[in-house]
Design an enzyme around this catalytic site. Structure first.
Site, PDB file in Angstrom:
ATOM      1  N   ASP A 440       0.854  -1.184   0.000  1.00 32.81           N
ATOM      2  CA  ASP A 440       0.000   0.000   0.000  1.00 32.81           C
ATOM      3  C   ASP A 440       0.894   1.239   0.000  1.00 32.81           C
ATOM      4  O   ASP A 440       1.846   1.325   0.785  1.00 32.81           O
ATOM      5  CB  ASP A 440      -0.894  -0.004   1.251  1.00 32.81           C
ATOM      6  CG  ASP A 440      -1.906   1.120   1.226  1.00 32.81           C
ATOM      7  OD1 ASP A 440      -3.057   0.846   0.836  1.00 32.81           O
ATOM      8  OD2 ASP A 440      -1.536   2.249   1.576  1.00 32.81           O
ATOM      9  N   ASN A 448      -3.278  12.907  -3.784  1.00 31.56           N
ATOM     10  CA  ASN A 448      -4.431  13.220  -4.637  1.00 31.56           C
ATOM     11  C   ASN A 448      -5.085  14.527  -4.207  1.00 31.56           C
ATOM     12  O   ASN A 448      -5.441  15.366  -5.050  1.00 31.56           O
ATOM     13  CB  ASN A 448      -5.473  12.088  -4.565  1.00 31.56           C
ATOM     14  CG  ASN A 448      -5.208  11.008  -5.611  1.00 31.56           C
ATOM     15  OD1 ASN A 448      -4.577  11.264  -6.638  1.00 31.56           O
ATOM     16  ND2 ASN A 448      -5.706   9.803  -5.346  1.00 31.56           N
ATOM     17  N   HIS A 453      -5.489  14.492  -9.123  1.00 25.49           N
ATOM     18  CA  HIS A 453      -5.513  13.082  -9.547  1.00 25.49           C
ATOM     19  C   HIS A 453      -4.503  12.780 -10.655  1.00 25.49           C
ATOM     20  O   HIS A 453      -4.041  11.630 -10.759  1.00 25.49           O
ATOM     21  CB  HIS A 453      -6.927  12.702 -10.012  1.00 25.49           C
ATOM     22  CG  HIS A 453      -7.905  12.616  -8.873  1.00 25.49           C
ATOM     23  ND1 HIS A 453      -7.963  11.548  -8.004  1.00 25.49           N
ATOM     24  CD2 HIS A 453      -8.867  13.487  -8.443  1.00 25.49           C
ATOM     25  CE1 HIS A 453      -8.909  11.741  -7.103  1.00 25.49           C
ATOM     26  NE2 HIS A 453      -9.488  12.920  -7.346  1.00 25.49           N
ATOM     27  N   ASP A 457      -2.135   9.695 -10.429  1.00 24.68           N
ATOM     28  CA  ASP A 457      -1.998   8.662 -11.469  1.00 24.68           C
ATOM     29  C   ASP A 457      -0.538   8.463 -11.846  1.00 24.68           C
ATOM     30  O   ASP A 457      -0.082   7.331 -12.071  1.00 24.68           O
ATOM     31  CB  ASP A 457      -2.805   9.052 -12.709  1.00 24.68           C
ATOM     32  CG  ASP A 457      -4.311   8.958 -12.474  1.00 24.68           C
ATOM     33  OD1 ASP A 457      -4.714   8.350 -11.471  1.00 24.68           O
ATOM     34  OD2 ASP A 457      -5.079   9.485 -13.309  1.00 24.68           O
ATOM     35  N   GLU A 483      -4.623   2.349  -4.330  1.00 26.83           N
ATOM     36  CA  GLU A 483      -3.170   2.366  -4.208  1.00 26.83           C
ATOM     37  C   GLU A 483      -2.634   1.048  -3.674  1.00 26.83           C
ATOM     38  O   GLU A 483      -1.473   0.956  -3.281  1.00 26.83           O
ATOM     39  CB  GLU A 483      -2.733   3.518  -3.283  1.00 26.83           C
ATOM     40  CG  GLU A 483      -3.079   3.343  -1.821  1.00 26.83           C
ATOM     41  CD  GLU A 483      -4.481   3.810  -1.470  1.00 26.83           C
ATOM     42  OE1 GLU A 483      -4.742   4.063  -0.298  1.00 26.83           O
ATOM     43  OE2 GLU A 483      -5.329   3.933  -2.403  1.00 26.83           O
TER      44      GLU A 483
END
Length: 560
Positions: A440, A448, A453, A457, A483
């Site tokens: 994770d 974010n 975003h 990404d 994630e």
């Protein structure tokens, strides 16, 4: 090659005609004939009547068939015969639609057919028979009878020779049929195989070709002269030949209609309708006793070049549009039409002194058409293979996309089920464990929220790239969601699994992603025993990851 074969057969036929004429000329004198409108009185024998009156009879012109008086239904023909060599006493001749009786001197030695009106024709038949023994000079007398006056007096191949020479002449008259028969049978066999084992879209064309070749091969059998020596059924063979002659253009035009079915300018159905209508009228009239099967041949040979000429014209238009099969079918259509009309007109109107069919040679032109069909079939199959390969490749790409995460390029959950099943099956078979890492990205939500975003990404793509660079070929990286990522590996010990996890953690920590330094937490576990399950495996990995997050993140925790 075709011209050479045609020239050879034509020369051979002319030679046979001259040979037959030469043998007939060796008979002593000329043929003379007498017309009868009724039988001779029963008390008067035919040989006696001939001897008493032959000096007043007219000469029979073989080249110009005489026009008989109205009402003539019988014909007497006579020629003097000298004592021949013993081995040269075999008589060969052929009649068409006539009954025949023969005498040598006063001895009656041959009869065939009925000397009275019949509903059906007598048929066409070659005869080979031995003359009776005689000395000096005798009259050879022939009496002929026909249902129709226009059929009276036509006979051919008349000669006297040795049995070997007569058999040779009879066999030579069938040369073209013998050359065509195996080709026709081979085409039927090839088309039969293609009909059952190839693309269904071509089945109807193959079926029509098989039908046409079957009609053609049966026509060859009926047209043969030699077969009559073994199966003397003249009426059967005659009507078989006549019926098949009507069926040949019908079956051929079914092929043409199939090839031209999508052409708006082609009206092959009308041509077929005329062919079928003519055949129906001929058959109906024949069954009623009007002998229309033969009498309508004049109309048949008039329409045949007209109908096939229109078909060839439509094929030319189709060929100009790029239709390969329509271009190829023009040659056999023209060959069969020209040769068929030539044979039919020459035979029906007795235009030639020799008896040999040239129509069978058209099968070699048809063989060219079949070769083109097979070539186009191969090309069609190659196109289908390429098309199928393209579809399979496209399907493979689509399948790959369905199993791949579009953002990171890692496997997705769909693929995880397959991968996990494979690892479990191998572990149960070999009795060896495998490793699972659950990862994770730490504080990903802040990235974010603070940077958007797009940056998030980019971080996900960078993280996936780093992980995959660390892994070997026997390990798979899966994006579990958001994630969270997983790694399935064939590592069998906890120490090796911890070493791999540490390598990933350090590499992620050292590699800036989208301009940011990030870390990750990892939970690891091993597949335990045969009694282990995937749900237990995931639960242990998830619990280990939870502990890593609670221990301050950027660390590795294991649970067994």
């Amino acid at each position: 090659m075709g011209k050479m074969i045609y020239s050879l057969l034509l020369c051979l036929s002319l030679w046979l005609g001259m040979a037959a004429g030469g043998e007939a000329a060796q008979l002593n004198g000329i043929w003379r004939y007498y017309e009868l409108n009724q039988p001779l009185p029963s008390e008067q024998s035919v040989p006696e009547f001939v001897r008493e009156n032959i000096s007043d009879w007219a000469a029979y012109d073989w080249d110009r068939h005489p026009v008989f008086k109205q009402g003539t239904e019988r014909l007497l023909l006579a020629i003097p015969v000298q004592d021949l060599e013993p081995q040269k006493r075999v008589l060969l001749f052929m009649t068409a639609k006539q009954a025949v009786r023969m005498w040598l001197g006063d001895e009656f030695f041959f009869s065939a057919g009925d000397f009275q009106p019949r509903r059906f024709d007598e048929g066409s038949q070659p005869y080979m028979l031995s003359l009776p023994d005689f000395q000096g000079e005798q009259l050879l007398v022939m009496e002929l009878y026909a249902n129709s006056p226009q059929d009276l007096g036509w006979f051919s191949m008349f000669s006297v020779d040795t049995e070997q020479m007569q058999m040779a002449k009879l066999f030579f008259s069938d040369v073209s049929l013998v050359l065509a028969f195996p080709v026709g049978v081979a085409i039927i066999f090839i088309m039969f195989l293609y009909y059952y084992f190839n693309h269904p879209g071509w089945k109807r064309l193959y079926g029509y070709i098989i039908l046409f070749m079957l009609v053609f091969v049966l026509w060859l059998v009926c047209a043969s002269n030699v077969k009559s020596l073994f199966w003397s059924w003249p009426v059967f063979w005659w009507y078989g030949l006549s019926i098949l002659a009507y069926l040949l253009p019908i079956s051929a035009n079914l092929i043409l209609a199939n090839l031209l079915k999508d052409k708006p300018y082609a009206y092959m159905n009308y041509v077929l309708a005329v062919n079928i209508g003519l055949f129906a009228v001929a058959m109906s009239g024949e069954l009623m006793g009007y002998h229309t099967m033969n009498r309508l041949m004049g109309v048949y040979y008039l329409f045949l070049p007209l109908g096939e000429g229109l078909a060839i014209y439509w094929c030319i238009l189709a060929a100009q549009e790029g239709d390969v099969l329509c271009r190829a079918v023009m040659l056999p259509t023209a060959a069969f039409t020209l040769l068929g009309v030539f044979d039919g007109v020459a035979g029906h109107y007795h235009l030639l002194p020799w008896h040999m069919y040239l129509t069978p040679l058209g099968v070699y032109a048809f063989l060219f058409f079949v070769v083109i069909i097979l070539r186009e079939q191969v090309r069609h199959e190659e196109h289908l293979v390429k098309q199928t390969a393209g579809l399979e490749q496209e399907a493979a790409v689509m399948h790959r996309k369905s199993e791949t995460d579009a953002l990171t390029g890692c496997w997705n959950r769909n693929k995880l089920k397959e991968l996990l099943a494979s690892f479990v099956a191998r572990a149960r078979k070999n009795g060896q464990p495998f490793g699972l890492l659950m990862m994770d990205i730490d504080f990903f939500k802040k990235i974010n929220d603070n940077y958007g975003h797009d940056t998030g990404d980019a971080v996900l793509r960078g993280f996936a790239m780093v992980v995959r660079q660390v892994l070997d070929k026997e390990a798979d990286c899966i994006r579990w969601g958001g994630e969270e990522f997983m790694v399935l590996t064939s590592i069998q010990t906890l120490s090796e699994l911890q070493a791999l996890a540490e390598k990933i953690r350090l590499q992620v920590e050292r590699t800036p992603m989208a301009g940011h330094k990030i870390t990750c937490s990892l939970g690891i576990t091993l597949w335990q025993t045969e009694a282990d399950t995937t749900s237990k495996l995931f639960k242990r990995a998830d619990d280990a990851l939870y502990q890593a997050k609670n221990n301050g993140r950027n660390c590795i925790m294991a649970q067994l």
